[in-house]
Design a protein around this motif. Sequence first.
Motif, short mmCIF file in Angstrom:
data_model
loop_
_atom_site.label_atom_id
_atom_site.label_comp_id
_atom_site.label_asym_id
_atom_site.label_seq_id
_atom_site.Cartn_x
_atom_site.Cartn_y
_atom_site.Cartn_z
N TYR A 14 -24.39 8.86 17.25
CA TYR A 14 -25.21 10.00 16.86
C TYR A 14 -26.34 9.54 15.96
O TYR A 14 -26.18 8.64 15.14
CB TYR A 14 -24.37 11.07 16.15
CG TYR A 14 -23.42 11.79 17.08
CD1 TYR A 14 -23.91 12.67 18.02
CD2 TYR A 14 -22.05 11.57 17.01
CE1 TYR A 14 -23.04 13.33 18.89
CE2 TYR A 14 -21.19 12.22 17.87
CZ TYR A 14 -21.69 13.10 18.81
OH TYR A 14 -20.84 13.74 19.66
N THR A 61 -26.90 16.81 5.09
CA THR A 61 -25.82 16.17 5.86
C THR A 61 -24.61 15.82 4.98
O THR A 61 -23.86 14.89 5.29
CB THR A 61 -26.33 14.88 6.52
OG1 THR A 61 -26.82 13.99 5.51
CG2 THR A 61 -27.44 15.18 7.51
N LEU A 64 -20.83 14.51 6.03
CA LEU A 64 -20.71 14.27 7.48
C LEU A 64 -20.48 12.77 7.71
O LEU A 64 -21.13 11.92 7.10
CB LEU A 64 -21.98 14.71 8.21
CG LEU A 64 -22.19 16.23 8.32
CD1 LEU A 64 -23.51 16.52 9.03
CD2 LEU A 64 -21.04 16.89 9.06
N LYS A 65 -19.57 12.47 8.61
CA LYS A 65 -19.25 11.07 8.91
C LYS A 65 -20.29 10.48 9.87
O LYS A 65 -21.02 11.20 10.54
CB LYS A 65 -17.85 10.98 9.52
CG LYS A 65 -16.75 11.48 8.59
CD LYS A 65 -15.40 11.46 9.29
CE LYS A 65 -14.31 12.02 8.38
NZ LYS A 65 -12.99 12.07 9.05
N LYS A 67 -19.94 9.14 12.66
CA LYS A 67 -19.69 9.46 14.06
C LYS A 67 -19.77 10.95 14.35
O LYS A 67 -19.41 11.39 15.44
CB LYS A 67 -18.32 8.91 14.48
CG LYS A 67 -18.26 7.39 14.48
CD LYS A 67 -16.94 6.88 15.03
CE LYS A 67 -16.91 5.36 15.10
NZ LYS A 67 -15.64 4.85 15.64
N GLU A 68 -20.26 11.73 13.39
CA GLU A 68 -20.44 13.17 13.61
C GLU A 68 -21.93 13.47 13.79
O GLU A 68 -22.77 12.86 13.11
CB GLU A 68 -19.91 13.96 12.42
CG GLU A 68 -18.40 13.94 12.28
CD GLU A 68 -17.94 14.77 11.10
OE1 GLU A 68 -17.15 15.72 11.33
OE2 GLU A 68 -18.35 14.50 9.97
N LYS A 70 -25.47 14.99 13.18
CA LYS A 70 -26.12 15.53 11.98
C LYS A 70 -26.93 16.77 12.31
O LYS A 70 -27.21 17.60 11.45
CB LYS A 70 -27.03 14.47 11.36
CG LYS A 70 -26.37 13.10 11.13
CD LYS A 70 -25.15 13.20 10.24
CE LYS A 70 -24.53 11.84 9.94
NZ LYS A 70 -23.91 11.20 11.13
N ARG A 212 -26.47 20.53 11.41
CA ARG A 212 -25.03 20.72 11.57
C ARG A 212 -24.46 21.47 10.36
O ARG A 212 -23.53 22.26 10.50
CB ARG A 212 -24.35 19.34 11.72
CG ARG A 212 -22.82 19.34 11.56
CD ARG A 212 -22.13 19.94 12.77
NE ARG A 212 -20.68 19.87 12.63
CZ ARG A 212 -19.93 18.90 13.14
NH1 ARG A 212 -20.50 17.91 13.79
NH2 ARG A 212 -18.62 18.92 13.00
N SER A 220 -19.82 23.10 7.54
CA SER A 220 -20.18 22.52 8.82
C SER A 220 -20.14 23.59 9.90
O SER A 220 -19.15 24.29 10.06
CB SER A 220 -19.20 21.38 9.17
OG SER A 220 -19.51 20.83 10.43
N SER A 222 -20.65 23.85 13.87
CA SER A 222 -20.81 23.09 15.11
C SER A 222 -20.83 24.00 16.33
O SER A 222 -19.80 24.59 16.68
CB SER A 222 -19.68 22.07 15.26
OG SER A 222 -19.74 21.47 16.54
N SER A 225 -18.22 23.14 19.11
CA SER A 225 -16.79 23.35 18.90
C SER A 225 -16.09 23.73 20.20
O SER A 225 -16.62 24.49 21.00
CB SER A 225 -16.57 24.47 17.87
OG SER A 225 -15.19 24.82 17.78
#
Length: 343
Positions: A14, A61, A64-65, A67-68, A70, A212, A220, A222, A225
């Motif tokens: 991402y 952000t 947020l990890k 791999k998530e 943004k 996000r 968060s 999404s 989802s």
Amino acid sequence: MYITITAQKLGSNYSQSSGDFVDYLEKENQGLEQEDMEHFFNQYGDEISASEVVKEIDSNTAKLKKKEPKFYSITVNPSKHELRRLQNSREDLKRYTRAIMKDYAESFYREINGKAITVDDIKYYAKIEHQRIFKGTDKQVRENQPFATKILQLKNEIRKIEQERLAGNIDKLKIKISKLEAQAPHQQNGKRIVQGMQKAGNQRHIHIIVSRKDASNTVSLSPGSKYKASEVIMNGKKVKRGFDRDSFFKKVEKTFDNIFGHTRNFAETYTARKTFIKNPKLYFSMISRLPTNEKAVAFRIIRESGMPMMPNIPVSKAQLALKVFNRLRKGVDMAIRSGSIGI
């Protein structure tokens, strides 16, 4: 109306910044004077700079990890029938964007501090684009490809003759190329349609970049989802979660129709498109049962959208051959993936 919601990626990861995507959305402003440029806008203002968009999205952000995602990209593609309903294209599309972002917020099954999500909780920036180009997946490009391949072969022969690596008559080869250019089934303004060519006509559409995280950078949100509506216990508290995409796609159609007084044909609806993907046989059966006038409009919309059609439209379920519809479905799936289908 064709709408996509995409989590922006660079390769398999991402994007950590919205900079590249915002730069992409600035492409139509290149070479224009300041007063002619198309600027970003949101629920509260116009003429927002690209640098401000990047700053606001990239700084929103928290937690947020890597791999998530943004941010998400929402692309709103009105059909040419819908675009005809607009009186002032630019201002009407801004008005419509602000209205559907309310629909977007309402499609979340979430709460912030015990209150339902509203558009004030959404951090987003939108931009109107006026141009489109033909993609390699478009029907016109795919069906012109055999001619493009032959033309390229002849041009290579001409190059070799000019380099004295091959004997031949260049004038005759040029005549063959001219004939192939004219014989290609899909033309625009007298020229063979190729990948990268700008599409003629009104091609206005809307790009929306939405964070996000909510506007407070704490929750968060999404749209990707997998839940429409569910509840889960987190840190000892019951938390609502989910995003109803079906509800969102249907709402934006009703919003358009209410704002602009548009009477939507069945073939233009999200329900029709979804039915076609899942069960093309049922789709054409539903089309065949429409009143005569509506059915005629539906067939015209289908043809103009680039959807493959059989030579004679069936009038009863008994005429719907499964093999034909499997072939139709394959063609429409490709058109839908290309983002060019206008229903």
